[in-house]
Write a protein that holds these residues in place. Structure first.
Motif, mmCIF file in Angstrom:
data_model
loop_
_atom_site.group_PDB
_atom_site.id
_atom_site.type_symbol
_atom_site.label_atom_id
_atom_site.label_comp_id
_atom_site.label_asym_id
_atom_site.label_seq_id
_atom_site.Cartn_x
_atom_site.Cartn_y
_atom_site.Cartn_z
ATOM 1 N N TRP A 129 -54.267 5.956 65.370
ATOM 2 C CA TRP A 129 -54.190 4.683 64.662
ATOM 3 C C TRP A 129 -55.548 4.123 64.228
ATOM 4 C CZ3 TRP A 129 -56.618 0.339 66.314
ATOM 5 C CH2 TRP A 129 -56.993 0.266 67.660
ATOM 6 N N PRO A 130 -56.644 4.316 64.984
ATOM 7 C CA PRO A 130 -57.916 3.779 64.475
ATOM 8 C C PRO A 130 -58.300 4.376 63.127
ATOM 9 C CG PRO A 130 -58.103 4.287 66.806
ATOM 10 C CD PRO A 130 -56.811 4.891 66.342
ATOM 11 N N ARG A 131 -58.074 5.661 62.969
ATOM 12 C CA ARG A 131 -58.397 6.301 61.693
ATOM 13 C C ARG A 131 -57.472 5.788 60.590
ATOM 14 N NH1 ARG A 131 -61.494 10.689 60.416
ATOM 15 N NH2 ARG A 131 -60.972 11.810 58.511
ATOM 16 N N THR A 132 -56.218 5.564 60.931
ATOM 17 C CA THR A 132 -55.270 5.026 59.954
ATOM 18 C C THR A 132 -55.685 3.631 59.500
ATOM 19 O OG1 THR A 132 -53.475 6.308 60.942
ATOM 20 C CG2 THR A 132 -52.861 4.450 59.548
ATOM 21 N N VAL A 133 -56.147 2.808 60.439
ATOM 22 C CA VAL A 133 -56.597 1.458 60.092
ATOM 23 C C VAL A 133 -57.783 1.520 59.140
ATOM 24 C CG1 VAL A 133 -57.669 -0.641 61.013
ATOM 25 C CG2 VAL A 133 -55.704 0.376 62.183
ATOM 26 N N LEU A 134 -58.694 2.450 59.401
ATOM 27 C CA LEU A 134 -59.851 2.593 58.514
ATOM 28 C C LEU A 134 -59.407 2.945 57.093
ATOM 29 C CD1 LEU A 134 -62.913 2.569 58.248
ATOM 30 C CD2 LEU A 134 -62.933 4.966 58.946
ATOM 31 N N TRP A 135 -58.438 3.822 56.969
ATOM 32 C CA TRP A 135 -57.894 4.148 55.650
ATOM 33 C C TRP A 135 -57.208 2.930 55.033
ATOM 34 C CZ3 TRP A 135 -58.642 8.039 52.390
ATOM 35 C CH2 TRP A 135 -59.122 9.257 52.872
ATOM 36 N N LEU A 136 -56.448 2.198 55.833
ATOM 37 C CA LEU A 136 -55.737 1.024 55.310
ATOM 38 C C LEU A 136 -56.698 -0.003 54.712
ATOM 39 C CD1 LEU A 136 -52.951 0.372 57.980
ATOM 40 C CD2 LEU A 136 -52.584 0.718 55.529
ATOM 41 N N LEU A 137 -57.859 -0.161 55.347
ATOM 42 C CA LEU A 137 -58.823 -1.146 54.857
ATOM 43 C C LEU A 137 -59.367 -0.802 53.475
ATOM 44 C CD1 LEU A 137 -60.851 -1.910 58.115
ATOM 45 C CD2 LEU A 137 -59.300 -3.442 56.890
ATOM 46 N N GLN A 138 -59.192 0.437 53.069
ATOM 47 C CA GLN A 138 -59.704 0.821 51.754
ATOM 48 C C GLN A 138 -58.733 0.463 50.627
ATOM 49 O OE1 GLN A 138 -62.727 1.408 52.395
ATOM 50 N NE2 GLN A 138 -62.103 1.607 54.541
ATOM 51 N N ILE A 139 -57.486 0.156 50.959
ATOM 52 C CA ILE A 139 -56.502 -0.180 49.915
ATOM 53 C C ILE A 139 -56.899 -1.444 49.155
ATOM 54 C CG2 ILE A 139 -54.108 -0.823 49.476
ATOM 55 C CD1 ILE A 139 -53.260 1.093 51.655
ATOM 56 N N PRO A 140 -57.240 -2.564 49.836
ATOM 57 C CA PRO A 140 -57.640 -3.742 49.049
ATOM 58 C C PRO A 140 -58.898 -3.520 48.232
ATOM 59 C CG PRO A 140 -57.970 -4.102 51.411
ATOM 60 C CD PRO A 140 -57.165 -2.870 51.278
ATOM 61 N N VAL A 141 -59.843 -2.725 48.739
ATOM 62 C CA VAL A 141 -61.061 -2.456 47.969
ATOM 63 C C VAL A 141 -60.714 -1.681 46.700
ATOM 64 C CG1 VAL A 141 -63.274 -1.266 47.972
ATOM 65 C CG2 VAL A 141 -62.535 -2.498 50.008
ATOM 66 N N ALA A 142 -59.929 -0.610 46.854
ATOM 67 C CA ALA A 142 -59.554 0.191 45.684
ATOM 68 C C ALA A 142 -58.700 -0.624 44.713
ATOM 69 C CB ALA A 142 -58.798 1.440 46.131
ATOM 70 N N GLY A 143 -57.797 -1.453 45.242
ATOM 71 C CA GLY A 143 -56.952 -2.274 44.374
ATOM 72 C C GLY A 143 -57.757 -3.297 43.593
ATOM 73 N N LEU A 144 -58.697 -3.975 44.262
ATOM 74 C CA LEU A 144 -59.539 -4.954 43.563
ATOM 75 C C LEU A 144 -60.435 -4.277 42.522
ATOM 76 C CD1 LEU A 144 -60.601 -7.308 46.500
ATOM 77 C CD2 LEU A 144 -59.202 -7.924 44.519
ATOM 78 N N LEU A 145 -60.916 -3.081 42.839
ATOM 79 C CA LEU A 145 -61.741 -2.362 41.871
ATOM 80 C C LEU A 145 -60.917 -1.990 40.639
ATOM 81 C CD1 LEU A 145 -64.354 -0.979 41.041
ATOM 82 C CD2 LEU A 145 -63.643 1.029 42.358
ATOM 83 N N LEU A 146 -59.694 -1.531 40.855
ATOM 84 C CA LEU A 146 -58.836 -1.198 39.713
ATOM 85 C C LEU A 146 -58.523 -2.440 38.887
ATOM 86 C CD1 LEU A 146 -57.182 0.923 38.217
ATOM 87 C CD2 LEU A 146 -55.272 0.435 39.769
ATOM 88 N N LEU A 147 -58.243 -3.569 39.550
ATOM 89 C CA LEU A 147 -57.989 -4.817 38.840
ATOM 90 C C LEU A 147 -59.220 -5.261 38.065
ATOM 91 C CD1 LEU A 147 -55.912 -7.099 38.381
ATOM 92 C CD2 LEU A 147 -56.894 -8.255 40.374
ATOM 93 N N ARG A 148 -60.395 -5.078 38.684
ATOM 94 C CA ARG A 148 -61.652 -5.426 38.004
ATOM 95 C C ARG A 148 -61.828 -4.607 36.727
ATOM 96 N NH1 ARG A 148 -65.397 -5.181 35.258
ATOM 97 N NH2 ARG A 148 -67.615 -5.489 35.666
ATOM 98 N N LEU A 149 -61.430 -3.341 36.748
ATOM 99 C CA LEU A 149 -61.584 -2.488 35.572
ATOM 100 C C LEU A 149 -60.531 -2.784 34.508
ATOM 101 C CD1 LEU A 149 -62.370 0.910 37.323
ATOM 102 C CD2 LEU A 149 -63.980 -0.600 36.157
ATOM 103 N N LEU A 150 -59.308 -3.095 34.951
ATOM 104 C CA LEU A 150 -58.231 -3.358 33.994
ATOM 105 C C LEU A 150 -58.325 -4.751 33.394
ATOM 106 C CD1 LEU A 150 -55.191 -1.717 35.850
ATOM 107 C CD2 LEU A 150 -56.560 -0.766 33.973
ATOM 108 N N ARG A 151 -58.831 -5.704 34.167
ATOM 109 C CA ARG A 151 -58.943 -7.086 33.695
ATOM 110 C C ARG A 151 -60.347 -7.615 33.948
ATOM 111 N NH1 ARG A 151 -54.525 -10.546 36.540
ATOM 112 N NH2 ARG A 151 -55.538 -12.112 35.205
ATOM 113 N N PRO A 152 -61.347 -7.091 33.258
ATOM 114 C CA PRO A 152 -62.730 -7.523 33.491
ATOM 115 C C PRO A 152 -62.943 -8.964 33.066
ATOM 116 C CG PRO A 152 -62.616 -6.137 31.548
ATOM 117 C CD PRO A 152 -61.254 -6.087 32.186
#
Length: 370
Positions: free
Chosen positions: A238-261
């Motif tokens: 689970w610790p490794r899974t949590v680390l992966w989970l924390l990357q979802i908001p970063v990747a999502g915000l980056l995609l939103l930043r690119l689609l709606r600059p």
């Protein structure tokens, strides 16, 4: 309002004004003062993580000692544990400052709990704290290397510790041959990219803005360093899974930043919509957006499937000899899986670990685990 030129004042020396250099220096000093509460909180978090790692190693529950049983004495390896703790707090602060930066550079949320000016100040102060945590992580790693080589002369110990920690390619054994340069790259990119803000008037706002976008590369290198080398997330749990989970908001915000600059000129649109933007530029932006979208899908798939690259925990403990961890053919005699180089943010300083089983993957690190 610009001053007027009259016959009386034509040719006269203009009144002294505050130079941009002094203004930048004042901004840096103000941000350093404002970063004191933030850095204090980081120290408290680091101390808490260190206490947790120490207690887990002392109790025998540490995944670090599961990977390397010879490191079962927290009183001896406390500098390594402190390097890990600084690495974890650095990674957490890096996550926070990247999220703040993406919120500021993307479409503005309808409601924010604080003003944009406060968010900008938080972004700058957390960036400064992250740099300090990264350096502390690397420094404690080097200190552990120097301590471990107790039978060598001081000059040799200091030099080897410096080379292993700060020189790319200096650490030449195990998974560290890849993971440590990743951490070093994160540190060496983070320092100039984090401080260029204070000289942006000298290099130009557009140049600074383009360079500042590379901060996301620093964060990616830090997380990669962590997943590759961290004993705290060495195994698939689970610790490794949590680390992966924390990357979802970063990747999502980056995609939103690119689609709606925030700037309309950065909108993708159809080819040829913006005058002066060559087709190669449009294609590069399109590929970038598609790549980030694929990353978001990939991270979600990793978390959902459970195939996160973690090693299988062995049924039997690995050998307790420090040198048993070295793969066949490597002659490095210097002992235990030593902590990694600087991570970015972070990524935590981690040991090189035991010999990998056939088919094993290079992984590892999570704050909650050890």
């Amino acid at each position: 309002m610009p001053s007027e030129t009259t016959p009386q004042n034509r040719g006269a020396t203009p009144p002294p004004t505050r130079t941009r250099r002094s203004a930048n220096a004042a901004t840096l000093r103000a941000d350093l003062r404002a970063a004191v509460p933030d850095a204090s909180a980081a120290v408290v978090v680091t101390a808490a993580v260190f206490a947790l790692l120490y207690a887990r190693m002392e109790s025998g529950d540490s995944t670090t000692t599961s990977v390397m049983p010879f490191m079962d004495d927290p009183g001896t390896y406390w500098m390594y544990l402190l390097s890990q703790a600084f690495g974890w707090s650095g990674l957490l602060w890096a996550w926070g400052t990247v999220v703040l930066g993406l919120l500021l550079s993307g479409p503005r949320p309808a409601r924010l709990p604080v003003s944009r000016q406060v968010l900008e100040r938080w972004h700058r102060t957390t960036s400064l704290s992250t740099l300090a945590l990264m350096f502390a992580h690397a420094l404690m790693f080097a200190a552990e290397l120097v301590r471990y080589e107790s039978r060598s002369p001081w000059a040799d110990r200091l030099w080897q510790g410096f080379v292993d920690t700060f020189v790319p390619g200096g650490y030449d054994s195990g998974t560290g041959r890849i993971a440590i340069p990743l951490g070093q790259g994160a540190l060496y990119l983070a320092v100039p990219l984090g401080l260029l803000f204070y000289v942006r008037h000298r290099i130009g706002a557009n140049t600074w803005r383009r360079l500042h976008r590379l901060v996301i590369v620093v964060y990616v290198l830090s997380v990669w360093h962590t997943l590759l080398y961290g004993t705290n997330v060495w195994y698939g749990a689970w610790p490794r899974t949590v680390l992966w989970l924390l990357q979802i908001p970063v990747a999502g915000l980056l995609l939103l930043r690119l689609l709606r600059p925030a700037r309309r000129t950065e909108l993708l649109g159809p080819p040829g919509r913006h005058k002066g933007v060559p087709r190669i530029g449009w294609a590069t932006r399109a590929v970038g957006r598609a790549a980030v979208g694929a990353v978001v899908v990939g991270v979600v798939a990793v978390v959902a499937s459970g195939h996160d690259g973690g090693r299988e925990r062995p049924a039997e403990a690995p050998p307790a000899s420090p040198d048993a961890r070295e793969p066949t053919g490597l002659t490095r005699p210097t002992g235990p899986g030593l902590p990694t180089g600087p991570g970015l943010p972070a990524g935590p300083g981690q040991l090189a670990g035991p010999v990998q089983p056939a088919g094993g993957t290079a992984t590892g690190d999570s704050a909650a685990a050890d």
